[in-house]
Design a protein around this motif. Structure first.
Motif, short mmCIF file in Angstrom:
data_model
loop_
_atom_site.label_atom_id
_atom_site.label_comp_id
_atom_site.label_asym_id
_atom_site.label_seq_id
_atom_site.Cartn_x
_atom_site.Cartn_y
_atom_site.Cartn_z
N GLY A 178 0.81 -1.21 0.00
CA GLY A 178 0.00 0.00 0.00
C GLY A 178 0.85 1.26 0.00
N GLU A 179 2.11 1.10 0.42
CA GLU A 179 3.08 2.20 0.42
C GLU A 179 4.12 2.00 -0.68
OE1 GLU A 179 4.59 2.56 4.39
OE2 GLU A 179 2.60 2.41 5.28
N GLU A 180 3.74 1.25 -1.71
CA GLU A 180 4.57 1.00 -2.90
C GLU A 180 5.71 0.02 -2.68
OE1 GLU A 180 5.72 4.74 -4.61
OE2 GLU A 180 3.66 5.18 -5.27
N GLY A 181 5.63 -0.80 -1.63
CA GLY A 181 6.60 -1.86 -1.44
C GLY A 181 7.92 -1.37 -0.88
N VAL A 182 8.95 -2.23 -1.00
CA VAL A 182 10.28 -1.89 -0.51
C VAL A 182 11.29 -2.11 -1.62
CG1 VAL A 182 9.72 -2.45 1.89
CG2 VAL A 182 10.67 -4.23 0.41
N GLY A 193 8.21 -13.44 -2.74
CA GLY A 193 7.43 -13.51 -3.97
C GLY A 193 6.39 -12.42 -4.08
N ARG A 194 5.78 -12.06 -2.98
CA ARG A 194 4.76 -11.01 -3.01
C ARG A 194 5.36 -9.61 -3.13
NH1 ARG A 194 -0.11 -10.61 0.77
NH2 ARG A 194 -0.49 -9.05 -0.84
N LEU A 195 6.58 -9.41 -2.64
CA LEU A 195 7.20 -8.09 -2.70
C LEU A 195 7.97 -7.85 -4.00
CD1 LEU A 195 8.57 -7.70 0.96
CD2 LEU A 195 6.60 -6.53 -0.07
N LEU A 196 8.28 -8.91 -4.72
CA LEU A 196 9.08 -8.77 -5.94
C LEU A 196 8.43 -7.95 -7.05
CD1 LEU A 196 10.86 -12.22 -6.36
CD2 LEU A 196 11.96 -9.98 -6.26
N GLN A 247 10.21 -5.22 -9.49
CA GLN A 247 10.30 -5.39 -10.94
C GLN A 247 9.75 -4.18 -11.68
OE1 GLN A 247 8.21 -9.22 -10.75
NE2 GLN A 247 9.93 -10.16 -11.84
N LYS A 248 8.69 -3.62 -11.13
CA LYS A 248 8.09 -2.43 -11.75
C LYS A 248 9.07 -1.26 -11.72
CE LYS A 248 4.01 0.56 -11.44
NZ LYS A 248 2.74 0.82 -10.69
N ARG A 249 9.83 -1.13 -10.63
CA ARG A 249 10.80 -0.04 -10.51
C ARG A 249 12.12 -0.37 -11.21
NH1 ARG A 249 8.46 0.18 -5.36
NH2 ARG A 249 10.04 -1.17 -4.46
N GLN A 250 12.28 -1.66 -11.59
CA GLN A 250 13.53 -2.13 -12.21
C GLN A 250 14.73 -1.92 -11.29
OE1 GLN A 250 14.00 -3.58 -15.85
NE2 GLN A 250 12.14 -4.22 -14.75
N TRP A 251 14.52 -2.15 -10.01
CA TRP A 251 15.60 -2.06 -9.01
C TRP A 251 15.15 -2.77 -7.75
CZ3 TRP A 251 17.63 -1.02 -4.30
CH2 TRP A 251 18.99 -0.69 -4.22
N GLY A 252 16.03 -3.61 -7.21
CA GLY A 252 15.70 -4.28 -5.97
C GLY A 252 16.87 -5.09 -5.45
N ARG A 253 16.81 -5.37 -4.16
CA ARG A 253 17.84 -6.19 -3.51
C ARG A 253 17.14 -7.19 -2.58
NH1 ARG A 253 20.14 -3.91 -6.98
NH2 ARG A 253 21.96 -2.51 -6.85
N VAL A 254 17.49 -8.46 -2.75
CA VAL A 254 17.01 -9.50 -1.85
C VAL A 254 18.24 -10.15 -1.24
CG1 VAL A 254 15.72 -11.66 -1.61
CG2 VAL A 254 14.94 -9.91 -3.24
#
Length: 260
Positions: free
Chosen positions: A80-84, A123-126, A130-137
């Motif tokens: 709801g806050e656009e994820g992490v 899986g739910r946060l990915l 992906q939409k932002r084309q940036w992430g770290r797990v």
């Protein structure tokens, strides 16, 4: 060095103490807004109150990772806050036991809390990453996934499953600007390690001090690591500087693991 983390948002599991708290502090020091989750919120609030004013905001969240309903409630809030941007999967360790004595119920309950629920959460946060084309797990396992640790059969087995999942996921989302890595702590001086030393002392009849000294002597550096030393590696992997590091297992163990 500018780590490129200011303005990013992170979720750190198991953030009340030990490795999780150290990582959360390290990210906050870089200007990251940190959702720090654990069962003991008061402990998070305690260390967060000691951060300098320049640190990123720390939001303490009560969470039991063994309860999937609680995880889904947290995910709904974050989405709801656009994820992490950054997810640190850090779960508590299971009780010590030999492989031959571990029961089916122990395997199932600990696999759910340490692996299945982590896979579900990630899986739910990915999609937002992906939409932002940036992430770290970043997932915290143990040196036992490379050199099995006696009496930690549950940890050795379940954390190895997390490694296999992480390596598979890394290849699937690399094109989306998302990195997926494993950090393997060795003997980092946390409450968990103190508990393991106390357990070993009870079984051997030695003092806790003698057990700890023997463990430290077997490490090439001759000492246990500090939580902040471990956290520095996690912060680097979370950073813009580590954009070409993915699908990796990184040891932070003072050279204790002997395998190539």
């Amino acid at each position: 060095m500018d780590m490129g983390l200011k303005g990013k948002t992170a979720l750190v599991l198991g953030a009340s103490r030990g490795l999780g708290a150290a990582i959360a502090k390290g990210l906050a020091a870089e200007g990251v807004k940190v959702y720090a989750a654990a069962r003991t919120v008061s402990a998070i609030q305690g260390w967060a109150s000691e951060l300098p004013p320049s640190a990123g905001e720390v939001i303490a969240i009560e969470l039991d990772v063994s309860k999937v309903d609680a995880i889904d409630t947290l995910i709904d809030r974050l989405l709801g806050e656009e994820g992490v941007d950054i997810l640190v999967n850090n779960t508590g360790g299971p009780p010590p036991c030999d492989a031959i004595e571990a029961t089916r119920d122990q395997w199932l309950s600990n696999f759910e809390a340490m692996a299945a629920n982590v896979f579900h959460l990630t899986g739910r946060l990915l999609p937002a990453m992906q939409k932002r084309q940036w992430g770290r797990v970043i997932s915290i396992t143990s040196s036992g996934v490379e050199q099995p640790i006696p009496r930690l059969a549950l940890s050795n087995g379940i954390r190895s499953a997390v490694v296999g999942w992480s390596k598979t996921l890394a290849a699937e989302v690399a094109k989306d600007g998302i990195t997926v890595n494993i950090i393997m702590p060795g003997r980092i001086h946390t409450t968990r390690v103190d508990e393991l030393d106390a357990n070993a002392a009870k079984r051997s009849g030695k003092s806790v001090e003698d057990v700890a000294a023997g463990s430290a002597a077997a490490i090439p550096t001759g000492r246990y690591g500090r939580p902040d030393e471990f956290a520095d590696v996690a912060v680097f992997l979370a950073s813009e500087r580590a954009s070409y590091v993915t699908g990796s297992k990184i040891r932070v163990d003072g050279g204790a693991t002997r395998s190539v």
